[in-house]
Design a protein around this motif. Structure first.
Motif, mmCIF file in Angstrom:
data_model
loop_
_atom_site.group_PDB
_atom_site.id
_atom_site.type_symbol
_atom_site.label_atom_id
_atom_site.label_comp_id
_atom_site.label_asym_id
_atom_site.label_seq_id
_atom_site.Cartn_x
_atom_site.Cartn_y
_atom_site.Cartn_z
ATOM 1 N N THR A 548 0.857 -1.193 0.000
ATOM 2 C CA THR A 548 0.000 0.000 0.000
ATOM 3 C C THR A 548 0.887 1.235 0.000
ATOM 4 O OG1 THR A 548 -0.124 0.096 2.411
ATOM 5 C CG2 THR A 548 -1.812 -1.204 1.271
ATOM 6 N N HIS A 549 0.314 2.355 -0.379
ATOM 7 C CA HIS A 549 1.070 3.607 -0.424
ATOM 8 C C HIS A 549 1.197 4.237 0.960
ATOM 9 C CE1 HIS A 549 1.145 3.579 -4.789
ATOM 10 N NE2 HIS A 549 -0.158 3.331 -4.794
ATOM 11 N N SER A 550 0.197 4.035 1.820
ATOM 12 C CA SER A 550 0.208 4.618 3.163
ATOM 13 C C SER A 550 0.297 3.496 4.188
ATOM 14 C CB SER A 550 -1.054 5.451 3.393
ATOM 15 O OG SER A 550 -1.067 5.995 4.681
ATOM 16 N N THR A 551 1.513 3.037 4.449
ATOM 17 C CA THR A 551 1.702 1.891 5.324
ATOM 18 C C THR A 551 1.586 2.247 6.795
ATOM 19 O OG1 THR A 551 4.094 2.247 5.297
ATOM 20 C CG2 THR A 551 3.186 0.751 3.646
ATOM 21 N N THR A 552 1.859 3.498 7.159
ATOM 22 C CA THR A 552 1.874 3.855 8.574
ATOM 23 C C THR A 552 0.484 4.077 9.151
ATOM 24 O OG1 THR A 552 2.158 6.179 7.973
ATOM 25 C CG2 THR A 552 4.155 4.890 8.372
ATOM 26 N N SER A 553 -0.497 4.355 8.311
ATOM 27 C CA SER A 553 -1.832 4.648 8.816
ATOM 28 C C SER A 553 -2.894 3.730 8.229
ATOM 29 C CB SER A 553 -2.205 6.110 8.502
ATOM 30 O OG SER A 553 -2.180 6.332 7.102
ATOM 31 N N SER A 554 -2.517 2.537 7.830
ATOM 32 C CA SER A 554 -3.485 1.616 7.251
ATOM 33 C C SER A 554 -3.047 0.183 7.483
ATOM 34 C CB SER A 554 -3.651 1.880 5.748
ATOM 35 O OG SER A 554 -2.441 1.617 5.063
ATOM 36 N N ALA A 555 -4.025 -0.703 7.492
ATOM 37 C CA ALA A 555 -3.789 -2.149 7.548
ATOM 38 C C ALA A 555 -4.230 -2.748 6.220
ATOM 39 C CB ALA A 555 -4.560 -2.777 8.704
ATOM 40 N N SER A 556 -3.621 -3.834 5.835
ATOM 41 C CA SER A 556 -3.911 -4.464 4.547
ATOM 42 C C SER A 556 -4.431 -5.877 4.754
ATOM 43 C CB SER A 556 -2.664 -4.483 3.658
ATOM 44 O OG SER A 556 -1.600 -5.160 4.301
ATOM 45 N N ILE A 557 -5.294 -6.293 3.840
ATOM 46 C CA ILE A 557 -5.883 -7.635 3.839
ATOM 47 C C ILE A 557 -5.386 -8.365 2.605
ATOM 48 C CG2 ILE A 557 -8.037 -8.950 3.707
ATOM 49 C CD1 ILE A 557 -9.380 -6.702 5.237
ATOM 50 N N HIS A 558 -4.905 -9.588 2.779
ATOM 51 C CA HIS A 558 -4.304 -10.368 1.693
ATOM 52 C C HIS A 558 -4.956 -11.742 1.625
ATOM 53 C CE1 HIS A 558 -0.901 -7.456 1.419
ATOM 54 N NE2 HIS A 558 -1.139 -7.341 2.721
ATOM 55 N N ALA A 559 -5.237 -12.170 0.406
ATOM 56 C CA ALA A 559 -5.785 -13.511 0.161
ATOM 57 C C ALA A 559 -4.635 -14.502 -0.008
ATOM 58 C CB ALA A 559 -6.673 -13.498 -1.072
ATOM 59 N N PRO A 560 -4.827 -15.750 0.408
ATOM 60 C CA PRO A 560 -3.742 -16.741 0.262
ATOM 61 C C PRO A 560 -3.569 -17.168 -1.183
ATOM 62 C CG PRO A 560 -5.709 -17.766 1.151
ATOM 63 C CD PRO A 560 -6.011 -16.313 1.081
ATOM 64 N N LEU A 561 -2.345 -17.544 -1.510
ATOM 65 C CA LEU A 561 -2.034 -18.116 -2.815
ATOM 66 C C LEU A 561 -2.063 -19.629 -2.670
ATOM 67 C CD1 LEU A 561 0.923 -15.805 -3.920
ATOM 68 C CD2 LEU A 561 -1.461 -15.686 -4.634
ATOM 69 N N THR A 562 -2.994 -20.272 -3.363
ATOM 70 C CA THR A 562 -3.191 -21.712 -3.246
ATOM 71 C C THR A 562 -2.726 -22.408 -4.502
ATOM 72 O OG1 THR A 562 -5.459 -21.477 -4.041
ATOM 73 C CG2 THR A 562 -5.119 -21.430 -1.653
ATOM 74 N N LEU A 563 -2.467 -23.715 -4.370
ATOM 75 C CA LEU A 563 -2.043 -24.541 -5.497
ATOM 76 C C LEU A 563 -3.264 -25.106 -6.197
ATOM 77 C CD1 LEU A 563 0.917 -26.467 -3.848
ATOM 78 C CD2 LEU A 563 1.001 -24.376 -5.194
#
Length: 631
Positions: A548-563
């Motif tokens: 993300t561009h604003s790492t200090t004031s935000s949280a990020s959500i990530h999906a898993p990479l599956t096979l």
């Protein structure tokens, strides 16, 4: 009469060399700073007389007689002359070129360096750095008092404006001197991380091993229904936190309801509060080879907690989490040292299984499980306090075996409704808390340690994050709990004091938004309000935000990479490597790390409570009237 006037206008050369004996080192410095050329002529005279064996001046005789008395053991203060105990004599030796008896040039040089270091360390206590007198201190405190604010005159407002400028300038200099002081005492802030013989070492070692054990349990968690993926892709969603809130939440808006389940009640041995001055028992058993292992403390996963799942169904909870998760999420996101990572899964209440697709079901038919945090590298204070807390609970178990007594308490938390949709269908969070100590009446006891790095200088101020935890302790048990803050000496690991904590204590000094611990709760509520809208069955929640561009004031959500099933594991892994943003293999391997750079060590320090009521907070001791200040 004329001869007397001539004599007064042209003093005798011997009177130019009349030496005043300073009573302290401070007066010696002040005489040197007069700048009248008096001592420069005196030094030249001493240099000329160094090779002449003439009668010394009376002042020289006084100093030499005092030195001789100390060397001969006649002094009532010290029977042995120590150059380090008499810095004024060392400066006298340097001016006259005399070497102390039994002292070499190297010893005198080391003594000078020691005096210089002491001067740097004690700058915060040096009144010569102050630009304010005692009268100015008293006047400023009088003008800024609460009863004086509403009835100031025009002249008083002008006077206060002038004093405020002086105070701000001195407080800035005091902060610089305080930074020097802390830099000279970094060993205090590294307590428990340098020598194995240090009393704090076992506590830091236990906390480090505990973090490592948590992530090892995550790796062993091979349940196909909730297996922890190791690789996560690009940012799927961002949770942004504002720099300031227009209006902070009131503590009365926090609605918690304790749910007592009869099957979870376990008889626990009553414990007493630790005694002030007692030594905290280390929770770590060191082996002969220097390695150690923590006491038996099994991880109880929420996904395997049938009681929590059943309570979530009957109470209509859409999120199930633990008290450890709330403690971690209360860290302020905008703080550069705050970091956490959570793995969340969405489970269908009716079928009891996980959703296979990434589409979000109806919020009332699914439960989001936010399990215990994935362990992250710790700050020095965080590591030491975690080990000390375990040591306090270990000492309160009143048993000699390795079995830890504990029980779970479940609390239903209804989030404050900020929109019309939330008022129609409130978001409820089921929180599981672990009780480690109870009193004779079965009331839970919660003790949170606060490490004191410089107890000789006074007690430290408590951070807003710690105060937000006081509120959490009361809410989780609906105020039916004994909560204490244990002030612990970092050098001896002894309890200095036990202070009662409560919501009233946490909000006592909340005069404005900057000093209100509810700002931590505001961000926590914002996170939980956003979770039900995430359209993923499994995801990773990270702070600071990744990709993300604003790492200090935000949280990020990530999906898993599956096979996928139609390609080999090697091919799919190679294709996914380009899109991997979060690799948990690296994070899990660094869980036992403690960051010990200068920035994090200074972050662990706290301001001391200002006890001097006649002195402006965070200023130098007031100087005497008429004396000049340094700089």
């Amino acid at each position: 009469k004329r001869s007397r006037q001539v004599f007064e206008g042209h003093p005798h050369p011997l009177q130019l060399r009349k030496v005043e004996i300073p009573e302290s080192e401070e007066e010696w410095i002040q005489l040197q700073e007069k700048g009248n050329g008096y001592y420069s002529r005196d030094e030249d005279w001493f240099q000329q007389q160094s090779s002449i064996s003439s009668r010394p001046l009376p002042s020289v005789q006084v100093l030499t007689s005092i030195i001789a008395q100390q060397q001969s053991g006649g002094s009532t203060v010290s029977t042995t002359f120590d150059p380090h105990q008499a810095p004024i004599f060392q400066k006298f030796y340097q001016k006259t070129g005399i070497t102390a008896k039994g002292s070499s040039t190297e010893e005198l040089s080391s003594s000078k360096n020691a005096d210089d270091n002491a001067a740097i360390q004690n700058d915060i206590d040096n009144p010569s750095f102050s630009s304010l007198t005692k009268g100015q201190h008293r006047r400023y405190l009088q003008l800024t008092s609460s009863h004086q604010t509403e009835r100031r005159k025009e002249s008083e407002r002008k006077e206060l404006k002038s004093l405020t400028t002086m105070v701000k300038t001195e407080q800035a200099k005091f902060r610089q001197a305080l930074s020097k002081f802390l830099s000279q005492h970094m060993d205090r802030l590294r307590a428990g991380f340098q020598q194995q013989q240090h009393p704090a070492y076992p506590f830091c070692r236990w906390a480090s091993n505990h973090q490592k054990d948590i992530n090892q349990e995550w790796c062993k968690n091979d349940n196909s229904r909730n297996h922890l993926p190791m690789h996560f892709g690009k940012c799927f969603q961002i949770l942004s936190f504002p720099s300031r809130y227009p209006k902070l939440l009131d503590v009365d808006a926090l609605h918690f309801e304790v749910i007592v389940h009869t099957e979870t009640q376990v008889d626990m041995t009553p414990s007493e509060l630790p005694q002030i001055g007692s030594q905290i028992k280390a929770p770590l058993n060191l082996k002969s080879n220097g390695s150690g292992s923590s006491r038996m403390r099994t991880t109880s996963w929420l996904k395997d907690d049938t009681v929590a799942m059943e309570l979530a169904k009957t109470k209509g909870a859409s999120i199930v989490t633990s008290a450890e998760t709330l403690e971690t999420m209360l860290q302020l996101p905008r703080d550069s040292h705050s970091r956490w990572m959570f793995f969340a899964t969405t489970t269908n209440i009716g079928g009891g299984g996980s959703n296979n697709n990434n589409s979000n079901k109806d919020r009332g038919s699914t439960i989001t499980i936010l399990d215990i945090p994935i362990a992250q590298p710790m700050m020095p204070r965080q590591c030491l306090e975690l080990g000390i807390q375990e040591g306090i609970y270990h000492g309160g178990d009143n048993n000699n075996n390795n079995n830890i007594q504990s029980k779970h308490v479940y609390t239903l938390w209804t989030l404050p409704a900020t929109t019309a949709a939330m008022r129609r269908q409130p978001i409820r969070v089921l929180v599981r808390s672990t009780v480690r100590m109870v009193d004779k009446d079965g009331v839970p006891i919660v003790i949170r340690p606060h490490v004191e790095y410089f107890p000789e200088r006074g007690v430290e101020e408590v951070s807003l994050y710690e105060k937000s935890l006081w509120i959490l302790d009361q809410m989780l048990f609906q105020h039916n709990v004994k909560t204490r803050m244990a002030r612990v000496d970092s050098q001896t690991c002894k309890i200095l004091d036990l202070e009662e904590t409560s919501v009233a204590h946490a909000l006592a000094s909340a005069a404005n938004k900057a000093s209100n611990p509810m700002i931590h709760w505001q961000t926590l509520i914002q996170i939980f309000q956003s979770l039900p809208s995430v359209g993923l069955s499994q995801y990773l929640l990270c702070l600071p935000g990744r990709d993300t561009h604003s790492t200090t004031s935000s949280a990020s959500i990530h999906a898993p990479l599956t096979l996928s099933d139609d390609s080999s594991a090697a091919e799919q892994r190679e294709n996914n490597n380009a899109g991997v943003v979060v690799n948990l293999e690296n994070s899990i391997s660094q869980a036992e790390t403690v960051v010990l750079n200068q920035d994090t060590l200074l972050y662990c320090s706290r301001d001391w409570k200002w006890a001097d009521r006649e002195r402006i907070p965070y200023t130098f001791p007031p100087r005497e009237k008429g004396k000049t200040s340094k700089g």
